[in-house]
Design an enzyme around this catalytic site. Sequence first.
Site, PDB file in Angstrom:
ATOM      1  N   TYR A 187       0.816  -1.216   0.000  1.00 31.77           N
ATOM      2  CA  TYR A 187       0.000   0.000   0.000  1.00 31.77           C
ATOM      3  C   TYR A 187       0.852   1.269   0.000  1.00 31.77           C
ATOM      4  O   TYR A 187       0.641   2.173  -0.821  1.00 31.77           O
ATOM      5  CB  TYR A 187      -0.938   0.005   1.207  1.00 31.77           C
ATOM      6  CG  TYR A 187      -1.832   1.219   1.263  1.00 31.77           C
ATOM      7  CD1 TYR A 187      -2.953   1.311   0.432  1.00 31.77           C
ATOM      8  CD2 TYR A 187      -1.545   2.293   2.104  1.00 31.77           C
ATOM      9  CE1 TYR A 187      -3.766   2.432   0.461  1.00 31.77           C
ATOM     10  CE2 TYR A 187      -2.350   3.412   2.141  1.00 31.77           C
ATOM     11  CZ  TYR A 187      -3.469   3.477   1.310  1.00 31.77           C
ATOM     12  OH  TYR A 187      -4.265   4.593   1.338  1.00 31.77           O
ATOM     13  N   LYS A 213       1.150   4.336  -3.020  1.00 30.91           N
ATOM     14  CA  LYS A 213       0.778   5.740  -2.901  1.00 30.91           C
ATOM     15  C   LYS A 213       1.959   6.660  -3.228  1.00 30.91           C
ATOM     16  O   LYS A 213       1.769   7.761  -3.768  1.00 30.91           O
ATOM     17  CB  LYS A 213       0.228   6.029  -1.499  1.00 30.91           C
ATOM     18  CG  LYS A 213      -1.115   5.357  -1.229  1.00 30.91           C
ATOM     19  CD  LYS A 213      -2.170   5.760  -2.257  1.00 30.91           C
ATOM     20  CE  LYS A 213      -3.536   5.182  -1.952  1.00 30.91           C
ATOM     21  NZ  LYS A 213      -4.577   5.583  -2.934  1.00 30.91           N
TER      22      LYS A 213
END
Length: 243
Positions: free
Chosen positions: A164, A168
């Site tokens: 994750y 980003k």
Amino acid sequence: MTETTTALVTGANKGIGREVAARLAALGTTVVLGSRDPHRGAAAAAELGPQVHPVPLDVTDRASVLSAARWIDEHFGRLDILVNNAGTSVSLAAQAPSSVGLAAVREVFETNVFGVISVTTAMLPLLTRSPAPRIVNVSSGLGSLTRMTDPEDYFTSRPPMAAYVPSKTALNSLTVQYAKELRGRNILVNAADPGPSATDFTAEFPGLTRTAADGATVIVRLATLPDDGPTGGFFDEHGPVPW
């Protein structure tokens, strides 16, 4: 922005995406609510009112993305705002860098990075018909390399994640590249950090007090920037976020 402004919000049947859709509709925007689950999308749109229109949209499925673009073209003829909100993760336990499986990393990047490219590419012809097009990529403060490496920042105490968080960071970089390319077309492209908000997505982080509506604030602000607004930036509700 006028009452004829049309926005697409991906992953908008719940959480921050739903709040963004609601806030834009309250401003008079016609909102296309993208949802991977058509039934949940239709239910959310019905609850949000007649200015919100559901469209099935799985950002990892190219055929679904192209179908949504055709639907928007047929019904509205252009797109003024694109909010790339759809995002995913896997459990914290599955993201430890020393043991993460590549399948987990690919799953997250498929939605959080490749899905953004797929949707943005498909929607660009519609955005170029707008007098004031805006693209907002929903990122996370976790994607900030500066904050992750600052020993005084609380992010340094968060569990390390190999899927994750890097997704980003990659999205932030991608935002800059889109802004560089599209600056000459008057398309403002920015990344938004909605902050840690209590949604289904953050269930592994109990005790959060900020709401999805709080998280939507900066996204809506970037989606409705004036013509002299910034592009290629990373912002939270307080201002610029360090890369």
